[in-house]
Design an enzyme around this catalytic site. Sequence first.
Site, PDB file in Angstrom:
ATOM      1  N   HIS A  76      39.696  46.322  48.782  1.00  0.00           N
ATOM      2  CA  HIS A  76      40.663  45.847  48.148  1.00  0.00           C
ATOM      3  C   HIS A  76      41.898  47.017  47.747  1.00  0.00           C
ATOM      4  CE1 HIS A  76      40.264  41.550  45.759  1.00  0.00           C
ATOM      5  NE2 HIS A  76      40.312  41.415  47.137  1.00  0.00           N
ATOM      6  N   HIS A  89      43.350  44.363  40.547  1.00  0.00           N
ATOM      7  CA  HIS A  89      43.462  43.321  41.812  1.00  0.00           C
ATOM      8  C   HIS A  89      43.208  41.990  41.612  1.00  0.00           C
ATOM      9  CE1 HIS A  89      44.672  42.445  46.330  1.00  0.00           C
ATOM     10  NE2 HIS A  89      43.935  41.497  45.745  1.00  0.00           N
ATOM     11  N   ILE A  90      43.558  41.435  40.656  1.00  0.00           N
ATOM     12  CA  ILE A  90      42.886  39.645  40.346  1.00  0.00           C
ATOM     13  C   ILE A  90      43.944  38.249  41.566  1.00  0.00           C
ATOM     14  CG2 ILE A  90      43.217  38.228  38.249  1.00  0.00           C
ATOM     15  CD1 ILE A  90      43.022  39.630  36.810  1.00  0.00           C
ATOM     16  N   GLY A  91      43.394  38.325  42.423  1.00  0.00           N
ATOM     17  CA  GLY A  91      43.624  36.730  42.733  1.00  0.00           C
ATOM     18  C   GLY A  91      42.804  36.201  43.567  1.00  0.00           C
ATOM     19  N   ASN A  92      43.065  35.450  44.546  1.00  0.00           N
ATOM     20  CA  ASN A  92      41.676  34.454  44.666  1.00  0.00           C
ATOM     21  C   ASN A  92      40.370  35.094  44.369  1.00  0.00           C
ATOM     22  OD1 ASN A  92      40.569  31.601  44.670  1.00  0.00           O
ATOM     23  ND2 ASN A  92      39.966  32.341  46.937  1.00  0.00           N
ATOM     24  N   GLY A  93      40.707  36.454  45.038  1.00  0.00           N
ATOM     25  CA  GLY A  93      39.457  37.424  45.267  1.00  0.00           C
ATOM     26  C   GLY A  93      39.811  38.103  43.958  1.00  0.00           C
ATOM     27  N   ASP A  97      42.183  27.717  42.037  1.00  0.00           N
ATOM     28  CA  ASP A  97      44.073  28.143  41.645  1.00  0.00           C
ATOM     29  C   ASP A  97      43.699  28.501  40.585  1.00  0.00           C
ATOM     30  OD1 ASP A  97      46.504  28.088  41.175  1.00  0.00           O
ATOM     31  OD2 ASP A  97      46.963  27.323  43.429  1.00  0.00           O
ATOM     32  N   ARG A 128      43.897  45.322  59.445  1.00  0.00           N
ATOM     33  CA  ARG A 128      43.526  45.299  58.620  1.00  0.00           C
ATOM     34  C   ARG A 128      42.042  44.726  58.714  1.00  0.00           C
ATOM     35  NH1 ARG A 128      44.374  42.055  52.439  1.00  0.00           N
ATOM     36  NH2 ARG A 128      43.210  43.144  51.383  1.00  0.00           N
ATOM     37  N   ASN A 176      46.426  40.974  60.115  1.00  0.00           N
ATOM     38  CA  ASN A 176      45.500  40.426  59.013  1.00  0.00           C
ATOM     39  C   ASN A 176      44.825  39.028  59.277  1.00  0.00           C
ATOM     40  OD1 ASN A 176      43.849  39.865  56.630  1.00  0.00           O
ATOM     41  ND2 ASN A 176      44.903  40.274  55.250  1.00  0.00           N
ATOM     42  N   ARG A 233      34.265  33.097  43.655  1.00  0.00           N
ATOM     43  CA  ARG A 233      32.754  33.962  44.233  1.00  0.00           C
ATOM     44  C   ARG A 233      32.527  34.394  42.371  1.00  0.00           C
ATOM     45  NH1 ARG A 233      36.228  38.268  47.377  1.00  0.00           N
ATOM     46  NH2 ARG A 233      36.316  36.834  49.419  1.00  0.00           N
ATOM     47  N   GLU A 259      50.375  45.765  50.499  1.00  0.00           N
ATOM     48  CA  GLU A 259      49.224  46.355  51.000  1.00  0.00           C
ATOM     49  C   GLU A 259      50.064  45.868  52.884  1.00  0.00           C
ATOM     50  OE1 GLU A 259      44.856  44.050  50.127  1.00  0.00           O
ATOM     51  OE2 GLU A 259      46.375  42.548  49.402  1.00  0.00           O
ATOM     52  N   ARG A 299      46.930  28.364  38.693  1.00  0.00           N
ATOM     53  CA  ARG A 299      47.532  27.879  37.883  1.00  0.00           C
ATOM     54  C   ARG A 299      46.514  26.329  37.658  1.00  0.00           C
ATOM     55  NH1 ARG A 299      50.925  28.560  43.001  1.00  0.00           N
ATOM     56  NH2 ARG A 299      49.262  28.243  43.754  1.00  0.00           N
TER      57      ARG A 299
END
Length: 454
Positions: A180, A208-212, A282, A91, A7, A241, A386, A284
């Site tokens: 995603h 789907h919740i991450g940085n993106g 982040d 990917r 990736n 974003r 993934e 956190r």
Amino acid sequence: MVILTLNCGSSSAKYQVYDWDQKDVLCVGIVERIGLEYSTIEQKSIGKETYEERFSSPTHKEAIELILKMLIDEKYGCIKSLSEIGAVGHRVLHGGELFKKSTLVTDEVVKELKELIPLGPLHMPANIMGIEAARKLMPNVPHAIVMDTAFHQTMPEEAFMYAVPYEWYTKYNVRRYGFHGTSHLYCAKRAALLLGKKNEDTNVIIMHIGNGASACAVKNGVCIETSMGLTPLEGLVMGTRSGDIDPAIIPYICNNTGLTAQDMDTYLNKKSGLVGICGMSDRRDVHQAALNGDEKAQLGVNMEIHRIKKYIGAYAALLGRVDAVVFTAGVGEMGEHIRYGACEGLENLGIMIDKEKNDLSHCRNAETCISKDESPVKIFVIPTDEELVMTEDAYALMNGTYDIHTNFHYTFESPDYVNKARARALKEQLKKKPELERIIALPPQKASCSVKGC
């Protein structure tokens, strides 16, 4: 035989080695800072010490050369010879309308991918560089591409079209593509299994919740709507974003500041979202700052929750019947405050979250159910995989058995499927947190009730 997945991002290359015969992950690693003054590599093979090093990697070619060298390293590696690699899965961000499913790489395919660079200028060049470098270093191994956009190509025209001049679509390919896709595919099929339903009978909303971050509405096993659009910028509030905005903001700010269209693209992709609101991306850090009384951090949390909740409601309306809401990716799997805030107050939609179960679910090694026992709609936390989707697609393409996901059976759709690496980690985690076991979700065939913990 093993399958290598790559990736490649703009300045990074994540990789995994999967033993197909043993159905187990042998190694994971990442190279970062490609093209900068120095690069770093971190690799962890089963039963070996973690390898960490600085080195020079001006391009992805040097990064992949080192990756292949370390895979066969006697002290840190996971295989004895590169000849054990049976296929490589890559990917790719954008398949446009040319690639609606995974495919083997040829010179013509690479040429077609280059034509799609305008649709993904931040990601596609790196994706392609990684493919070209790997093919040169492993010319006799089948290479496959797995597109982030492929899963969403079942959307109906009214969902993927924008209400702009139609010729923008015909001339410039302006439409909603979604991203995603491998994560949404994995979670949709795992959710159907946990519900004891066939894919074609299952309706789920996936977050789907991450940085993106992206949302996906899956009806009868296929995507009918997703939040990201032509690019990964649209939709939910993300780390850097903006997600959804009024498009008129762009010329308004340009006219008042002198910023160019390219400047605005940078601001919306890299300087907006949570980092634009409170200076942190982040979750956190954002959550802790909010707990400490930082008003902008709390605003960021509230905005993210508000947007997720709005999408859940909209997708519930589109689906008509919702079997489950699924949270996945880094924040979805570990951000219990985001999950609770997004689901709180949705009882009228049949979505009833259990606070105690939700607080317990802080785990990337098991699928959990965090809805109340009486909730008509189940709420699952499903750690995404993934890399496994990429691995299985690459293997099937190599053997000529691959097909679109509605006609293809993945190993993780079986009630007997076990992610061995996660099972080992879960065993150790349960020693420290045994109460976690009561919320672990199991397929009906493996549980005495429909879903253990529900």
